[in-house]
Write an enzyme that holds these catalytic residues in place. Structure first.
Site, mmCIF file in Angstrom:
data_model
loop_
_atom_site.group_PDB
_atom_site.id
_atom_site.type_symbol
_atom_site.label_atom_id
_atom_site.label_comp_id
_atom_site.label_asym_id
_atom_site.label_seq_id
_atom_site.Cartn_x
_atom_site.Cartn_y
_atom_site.Cartn_z
ATOM 1 N NE ARG A 1 15.457 2.196 -22.426
ATOM 2 C CZ ARG A 1 15.942 1.944 -23.655
ATOM 3 N NH1 ARG A 1 15.789 0.740 -24.187
ATOM 4 N NH2 ARG A 1 16.563 2.877 -24.331
ATOM 5 C CE1 TYR B 1 -2.928 -2.829 -4.693
ATOM 6 C CE2 TYR B 1 -2.527 -2.394 -7.013
ATOM 7 C CZ TYR B 1 -2.349 -2.068 -5.681
ATOM 8 O OH TYR B 1 -1.606 -0.976 -5.347
ATOM 9 C CE LYS C 1 2.081 -3.848 -2.426
ATOM 10 N NZ LYS C 1 1.028 -4.288 -3.332
ATOM 11 C CG ASP D 1 -1.167 -10.242 -8.274
ATOM 12 O OD1 ASP D 1 -0.292 -10.523 -7.416
ATOM 13 O OD2 ASP D 1 -1.538 -9.081 -8.509
HETATM 14 C C1 PLP Z 1 0.517 -3.861 -4.635
HETATM 15 C C2 PLP Z 1 -0.097 -4.851 -5.548
HETATM 16 C C3 PLP Z 1 0.009 -4.738 -6.942
HETATM 17 C C4 PLP Z 1 0.689 -3.547 -7.606
HETATM 18 O O1 PLP Z 1 2.042 -3.514 -7.359
HETATM 19 P P1 PLP Z 1 2.919 -2.167 -7.266
HETATM 20 O O2 PLP Z 1 4.263 -2.670 -6.934
HETATM 21 O O3 PLP Z 1 2.302 -1.309 -6.207
HETATM 22 O O4 PLP Z 1 2.843 -1.525 -8.609
HETATM 23 C C5 PLP Z 1 -0.540 -5.727 -7.727
HETATM 24 N N1 PLP Z 1 -1.185 -6.779 -7.179
HETATM 25 C C6 PLP Z 1 -1.339 -6.914 -5.843
HETATM 26 C C7 PLP Z 1 -2.066 -8.099 -5.305
HETATM 27 C C8 PLP Z 1 -0.803 -5.961 -4.982
HETATM 28 O O5 PLP Z 1 -0.964 -6.099 -3.661
#
Ligand code: PLP
Length: 389
Positions: A53, A105, A202, A177
């Site tokens: 962990r 998001y 992504k 982000d």
């Molecule tokens: C998908 C996404 C998230 C969340 O991420 P996860 O991996 O699904 O937890 C946060 N910010 C943006 C812009 C996203 O597209």
């Protein structure tokens, strides 16, 4: 910029940074260290790994590579993007006030409102495309300004450098982000941001086969706190997931060029289509954030939205009619995806409010993949024919 001249380029780092051939076998690819614990030579005498962990060599390689790509000194990888966000919020502590962008998001908004507000946090949402609005909100002190750029689904652009100045003048930190752009197209820390968060699910993973996240910073105290909190609260990635993202990163620069090429071609085609009302893409000269985008991004990315000249029903019919563009949420994979925010990702927002926020009933969001672009255009063409007869 500096480091680009001093060290290896982005593509070289995407393939090599953080990784050495395996010291015991010479394996060129970082092994999946599928282990929960590490044998010690004597009590408290170990090789730097105690319990998985806390740390794992596959994860450590991933963190080294991500840090290099974002130009960050510290990276903590997590089990999901929201896992990273939970760590960041936990680090702020109860009572923290956050000024956030309006076009966030959905899962981030839910985390703020349904989890951390109940824990004593305060969130205020403002139009972050206008730094003056952020400055006004900061009249009441806040710990953090939290933005995305480009945003979802309207591809709005926030000026990272301007917002960093505004935040720093009032002792707040700026978090970006960077999921939609990826460090290949935009590196927020170079423009003054303090923290970068990613859903590596992504573009970074890039193949729609893994969920993961990461938080990056140049601030040693924060970086240390994030690493400890990931260990102490537990949202760490498993070694297989770390391996898959590490593998995805090796082609990030090649994929992003093709995502951008394809998106640009499709945007051009859509802009002259009689059934398309408006195309949202920061690469378009008439996009209100175009100049800022071109200052902070090397290219405009693979995400675009368009308004069909039609109803909610037309939007739903269109995205049910594509054959290569798969009807799905998420984005950033090699395959093309389409979704209809008014009936899918943003269905919980009342129609009136949605329209007021600029989201038309016929809005469609496309994550343009790296297939042959002529096939993608032909796919959209036949969907127009089915939708409008
Ligand atoms: C998908 C996404 C998230 C969340 O991420 P996860 O991996 O699904 O937890 C946060 N910010 C943006 C812009 C996203 O597209």
């Amino acid at each position: 910029m500096d480091r680009e001249n001093k060290g290896p380029g982005f593509g070289t780092r995407a393939i090599h940074a953080g990784q050495e051939p395996d010291p015991t076998t010479g394996a060129i690819m970082t092994p999946v260290y599928q282990t929960s614990t590490y044998v010690q030579d004597a009590p408290a005498e170990h090789k730097g790994y105690v319990y998985a962990r806390g740390d794992n060599p596959t994860r450590r390689a991933l963190e080294g590579c991500l840090a290099s790509l974002e130009g960050a000194r510290f990276c903590t990888s997590t089990s999901s993007g929201l896992g990273a966000e939970s760590v960041i919020l936990t680090a702020m502590g109860t009572g923290a006030r956050v000024i956030a962008g309006k076009d966030l998001y959905g899962g981030t908004y839910r985390l703020f409102e349904r989890v951390f507000r109940d824990l004593g946090f305060e969130f205020e949402y403002v139009d972050t495309t206008n730094p003056d609005r952020v400055a006004a909100a900061l009249e009441k002190p806040a710990a953090m300004v939290w933005i995305e750029t480009p945003t979802n689904p309207l591809l709005q652009i926030n000026d990272i450098a301007a917002l960093a100045d505004v935040a720093h003048a009032r002792d707040a930190r700026l978090l970006v982000d960077n999921t939609f752009a990826s460090p290949c197209l935009q590196r927020p820390l170079e423009h003054g941001a303090d923290i970068v968060v990613h859903s590596v699910t992504k573009y970074l993973g890039g193949h729609s086969d893994v969920v993961g996240g990461a938080v990056l910073t140049n601030d040693e105290e924060l970086g240390d706190k994030y690493a400890k909190l990931a260990n102490w609260t537990g949202p760490v990635p498993g070694p297989w997931d770390a391996f898959l993202v590490l593998r995805g990163l090796k082609t990030l620069h090649v994929r992003m060029e093709r995502h951008c090429d394809n998106a640009e071609r499709i945007v051009q085609w859509l802009c002259s289509h009689p059934r398309v009302g408006k195309v949202y893409y920061p690469g378009l000269k008439d996009h209100p954030g175009h100049d800022v985008a071109m200052r902070q991004m090397s290219r405009a990315g693979g995400m675009l939205s368009m308004e069909l000249a039609g109803s909610v029903e037309d939007g739903k019919r269109f995205c049910s009619s594509t054959k290569i563009f798969a009807l799905a949420e998420s984005l950033g994979g090699v395959e093309s995806l389409i979704e209809h925010p008014p009936s899918m990702t943003h269905a919980s927002i009342p129609a009136e409010e949605r329209r007021k926020a600029g989201m038309a009933d016929g809005l469609l969001r496309l994550s343009v993949g790296i297939e042959d672009v002529d096939d993608l255009i032909a796919d959209l063409d036949q969907a127009f024919a089915i939708t409008f007869g």
